[in-house]
Design a protein around this motif. Structure first.
Motif, PDB file in Angstrom:
ATOM      1  N   SER A 100       4.557   0.949  -0.672  1.00 32.59           N
ATOM      2  CA  SER A 100       5.034   0.686  -2.032  1.00 32.59           C
ATOM      3  C   SER A 100       5.446   1.970  -2.743  1.00 32.59           C
ATOM      4  O   SER A 100       6.362   1.963  -3.575  1.00 32.59           O
ATOM      5  CB  SER A 100       3.954  -0.048  -2.840  1.00 32.59           C
ATOM      6  OG  SER A 100       2.841   0.791  -3.105  1.00 32.59           O
ATOM      7  N   VAL A 115       0.406  -3.699  -4.091  1.00 31.14           N
ATOM      8  CA  VAL A 115      -0.271  -2.463  -4.504  1.00 31.14           C
ATOM      9  C   VAL A 115      -1.772  -2.696  -4.571  1.00 31.14           C
ATOM     10  O   VAL A 115      -2.242  -3.817  -4.791  1.00 31.14           O
ATOM     11  CB  VAL A 115       0.244  -1.975  -5.884  1.00 31.14           C
ATOM     12  CG1 VAL A 115       1.732  -1.695  -5.846  1.00 31.14           C
ATOM     13  CG2 VAL A 115      -0.063  -2.991  -6.983  1.00 31.14           C
ATOM     14  N   HIS A 116      -2.517  -1.636  -4.362  1.00 32.63           N
ATOM     15  CA  HIS A 116      -3.962  -1.633  -4.586  1.00 32.63           C
ATOM     16  C   HIS A 116      -4.404  -0.180  -4.700  1.00 32.63           C
ATOM     17  O   HIS A 116      -3.569   0.730  -4.718  1.00 32.63           O
ATOM     18  CB  HIS A 116      -4.715  -2.381  -3.483  1.00 32.63           C
ATOM     19  CG  HIS A 116      -4.551  -1.811  -2.105  1.00 32.63           C
ATOM     20  ND1 HIS A 116      -5.151  -2.338  -0.993  1.00 32.63           N
ATOM     21  CD2 HIS A 116      -3.842  -0.741  -1.641  1.00 32.63           C
ATOM     22  CE1 HIS A 116      -4.822  -1.652   0.077  1.00 32.63           C
ATOM     23  NE2 HIS A 116      -4.035  -0.661  -0.293  1.00 32.63           N
ATOM     24  N   GLN A 117      -5.701   0.046  -4.821  1.00 30.92           N
ATOM     25  CA  GLN A 117      -6.201   1.407  -4.915  1.00 30.92           C
ATOM     26  C   GLN A 117      -5.913   2.134  -3.611  1.00 30.92           C
ATOM     27  O   GLN A 117      -6.254   1.645  -2.533  1.00 30.92           O
ATOM     28  CB  GLN A 117      -7.706   1.407  -5.202  1.00 30.92           C
ATOM     29  CG  GLN A 117      -8.058   0.872  -6.579  1.00 30.92           C
ATOM     30  CD  GLN A 117      -9.550   0.723  -6.763  1.00 30.92           C
ATOM     31  OE1 GLN A 117     -10.334   0.863  -5.821  1.00 30.92           O
ATOM     32  NE2 GLN A 117      -9.961   0.440  -7.987  1.00 30.92           N
ATOM     33  N   TYR A 118      -5.289   3.284  -3.718  1.00 28.89           N
ATOM     34  CA  TYR A 118      -4.891   4.038  -2.532  1.00 28.89           C
ATOM     35  C   TYR A 118      -6.067   4.879  -2.038  1.00 28.89           C
ATOM     36  O   TYR A 118      -6.737   5.556  -2.827  1.00 28.89           O
ATOM     37  CB  TYR A 118      -3.701   4.940  -2.845  1.00 28.89           C
ATOM     38  CG  TYR A 118      -2.482   4.179  -3.288  1.00 28.89           C
ATOM     39  CD1 TYR A 118      -1.625   3.604  -2.359  1.00 28.89           C
ATOM     40  CD2 TYR A 118      -2.194   4.011  -4.635  1.00 28.89           C
ATOM     41  CE1 TYR A 118      -0.505   2.897  -2.758  1.00 28.89           C
ATOM     42  CE2 TYR A 118      -1.080   3.296  -5.046  1.00 28.89           C
ATOM     43  CZ  TYR A 118      -0.238   2.748  -4.103  1.00 28.89           C
ATOM     44  OH  TYR A 118       0.862   2.046  -4.505  1.00 28.89           O
ATOM     45  N   LEU A 134       3.674   7.901  -9.575  1.00 30.21           N
ATOM     46  CA  LEU A 134       4.244   6.614  -9.946  1.00 30.21           C
ATOM     47  C   LEU A 134       5.014   6.701 -11.257  1.00 30.21           C
ATOM     48  O   LEU A 134       6.096   6.129 -11.404  1.00 30.21           O
ATOM     49  CB  LEU A 134       3.135   5.560 -10.047  1.00 30.21           C
ATOM     50  CG  LEU A 134       2.473   5.136  -8.729  1.00 30.21           C
ATOM     51  CD1 LEU A 134       1.296   4.218  -8.996  1.00 30.21           C
ATOM     52  CD2 LEU A 134       3.473   4.451  -7.807  1.00 30.21           C
ATOM     53  N   ALA A 171       2.653  -2.377 -12.552  1.00 31.49           N
ATOM     54  CA  ALA A 171       2.426  -1.983 -11.165  1.00 31.49           C
ATOM     55  C   ALA A 171       1.503  -0.773 -11.092  1.00 31.49           C
ATOM     56  O   ALA A 171       0.657  -0.666 -10.198  1.00 31.49           O
ATOM     57  CB  ALA A 171       3.749  -1.679 -10.471  1.00 31.49           C
ATOM     58  N   SER A 224       0.822  -1.200   0.000  1.00 31.99           N
ATOM     59  CA  SER A 224       0.000   0.000   0.000  1.00 31.99           C
ATOM     60  C   SER A 224       0.865   1.262   0.000  1.00 31.99           C
ATOM     61  O   SER A 224       1.686   1.443  -0.892  1.00 31.99           O
ATOM     62  CB  SER A 224      -0.964  -0.038   1.196  1.00 31.99           C
ATOM     63  OG  SER A 224      -1.978   0.924   1.075  1.00 31.99           O
ATOM     64  N   THR A 236      -6.944  -2.582  -8.629  1.00 24.36           N
ATOM     65  CA  THR A 236      -7.105  -3.534  -7.527  1.00 24.36           C
ATOM     66  C   THR A 236      -7.833  -2.862  -6.374  1.00 24.36           C
ATOM     67  O   THR A 236      -7.354  -1.881  -5.810  1.00 24.36           O
ATOM     68  CB  THR A 236      -5.728  -4.053  -7.042  1.00 24.36           C
ATOM     69  OG1 THR A 236      -5.035  -4.651  -8.142  1.00 24.36           O
ATOM     70  CG2 THR A 236      -5.904  -5.078  -5.930  1.00 24.36           C
ATOM     71  N   LYS A 254      -2.047  -2.134 -11.875  1.00 24.74           N
ATOM     72  CA  LYS A 254      -2.640  -2.906 -10.784  1.00 24.74           C
ATOM     73  C   LYS A 254      -3.008  -2.019  -9.594  1.00 24.74           C
ATOM     74  O   LYS A 254      -3.983  -2.298  -8.894  1.00 24.74           O
ATOM     75  CB  LYS A 254      -1.683  -4.012 -10.329  1.00 24.74           C
ATOM     76  CG  LYS A 254      -1.362  -5.041 -11.412  1.00 24.74           C
ATOM     77  CD  LYS A 254      -2.603  -5.694 -11.989  1.00 24.74           C
ATOM     78  CE  LYS A 254      -2.234  -6.740 -13.039  1.00 24.74           C
ATOM     79  NZ  LYS A 254      -3.448  -7.366 -13.639  1.00 24.74           N
ATOM     80  N   SER A 255      -2.260  -0.954  -9.371  1.00 26.71           N
ATOM     81  CA  SER A 255      -2.592  -0.041  -8.276  1.00 26.71           C
ATOM     82  C   SER A 255      -3.875   0.728  -8.580  1.00 26.71           C
ATOM     83  O   SER A 255      -4.554   1.187  -7.665  1.00 26.71           O
ATOM     84  CB  SER A 255      -1.439   0.933  -8.019  1.00 26.71           C
ATOM     85  OG  SER A 255      -1.298   1.841  -9.093  1.00 26.71           O
ATOM     86  N   THR A 260       7.976   3.791 -12.474  1.00 26.09           N
ATOM     87  CA  THR A 260       7.368   2.558 -11.984  1.00 26.09           C
ATOM     88  C   THR A 260       6.933   1.694 -13.161  1.00 26.09           C
ATOM     89  O   THR A 260       6.366   2.201 -14.116  1.00 26.09           O
ATOM     90  CB  THR A 260       6.138   2.885 -11.116  1.00 26.09           C
ATOM     91  OG1 THR A 260       6.533   3.779 -10.066  1.00 26.09           O
ATOM     92  CG2 THR A 260       5.550   1.623 -10.502  1.00 26.09           C
TER      93      THR A 260
END
Length: 338
Positions: free
Chosen positions: A116, A133-136, A160, A169, A113, A176, A172-173, A165
């Motif tokens: 990352s 990683v995922h949605q912040y 990012l 990645a 999270s 997700t 997916k951030s 990056t």
């Protein structure tokens, strides 16, 4: 929450060599310099300053980072954190990039999270553990209107991209959901090195969700570049033998914010020595994913909830590994059994 203090650090006598494999120094022990919140600063035998981030990222962690790095030339930050406050993560990442600090996730360590973002900001990046990683979202979990949500996503994507990056990645951030985590591990190490042509390297990771518990397939990379040099024997830490906590658990908790007795269950899955991923749910409809770090009869847990909030807990483990008890930073006292 688990904290690494200076006394513990000195006691384990880490032998650290960074950028000085041939350095001659009669004192081969790491020297403790400073500690601020979850951050510990040490000096290697060649006088290189190395910063450790172990534990959750809170709002005050940015101030801790400013204080511990002020007027100091830190060359490397070693990361082991489930994430936490998004704003603090962004500010620290921007400073890491501005100061040209290298980042490293050690073997068996996890950086997820908001953590990352700090990893991606590294001047040079080494991945031997796992980055997730995922949605912040903001820690407060309040609902954003459409404009604010788009602004936040846009800022993070811009950040990012400025860190070079890998595209996968970034993607997916963005897609997700917060109740899931998309993990990259050692097979992806070359993909995260600076200067790698992202158009030639795309290695799928693993999706872990609290609701589905399904994993994404793993594919073979098109090209695997030659790995860049990495630090020489950066940290040697003896493992502590601990009871195995993998499996299904029941939980009961009393919390200051509700008169209802909370009844829940969670599943612990071993991901490395003395480390487990958690999937949790309770009778209040709360679900979350988390990380448990075990040190003998002590353990710490960080949970990321489906509403965007996070909590940390300290607990004790019985000798048989069948009973846990402890308290959390949101005013809960709990016990768990199996």
């Amino acid at each position: 929450m688990y904290r690494m203090n200076g006394h513990w650090l000195l006691a384990i006598a880490i032998v650290f060599f960074w950028g000085a494999a041939n350095a001659q120094d009669s004192d081969d022990k790491v020297k403790f310099i400073d500690e601020q919140g979850p951050l510990v600063l040490v000096s290697s035998p060649s006088d290189t300053l190395v910063l450790y981030l172990r534990g959750g990222i809170e709002r005050d962690t940015f101030d801790d980072f400013l204080n511990i790095t002020r007027n100091r030339n830190v060359e490397l930050i070693i990361l082991d954190s489930p994430g936490g406050d998004l704003g603090a993560g962004i500010f620290i990442a921007e400073l890491v990039a501005a100061k040209g600090i290298n980042t490293w996730i050690e073997k068996d360590a996890f950086c997820a999270s908001a953590c990352s973002l700090i990893f991606f900001a590294g001047k040079e990046r080494w991945l031997e553990g796992h980055v997730g990683v995922h949605q912040y979202r903001t820690v407060g979990g309040q609902a954003d209107d459409e404009s604010a949500a788009q602004e936040r996503v846009g800022r993070i994507m811009e950040l990012l991209n400025s860190f070079d990056t890998p595209l996968i990645a970034v993607e997916k951030s963005a897609i997700t959901k917060p109740s899931c985590m998309y993990w990259f591990g050692p097979p992806h190490a070359s993909m995260f090195q600076r200067g790698v042509d992202a158009s030639l390297v795309r290695i799928e990771g693993t999706l872990e969700c609290s609701d589905t518990q399904k994993s994404a397939p793993t594919s073979t990379p098109v090209v695997v570049p030659t790995p860049a040099p990495k630090p020489q024997n950066p940290a040697v830490v003896p493992e502590i033998t601990s009871p195995d906590l993998a499996g299904s658990w029941s939980l009961s908790a009393r919390c200051s914010y509700t008169s209802v007795v909370i009844l829940g269950d969670f599943t612990a899955r071993r991901t490395a020595a003395n480390r487990y991923s958690l999937l949790y749910r309770n009778n209040l409809g709360e679900t979350g994913t988390g990380m448990l770090v075990q040190k003998g009869k002590l353990a710490s847990v960080t949970i990321q909830w489906n509403n965007g909030q996070s909590t940390t807990s300290d607990m004790t483990v019985d000798s048989g590994g069948t009973h846990l008890s402890g308290h959390s930073n949101n005013g809960c006292v709990f016990e768990a059994w199996r």
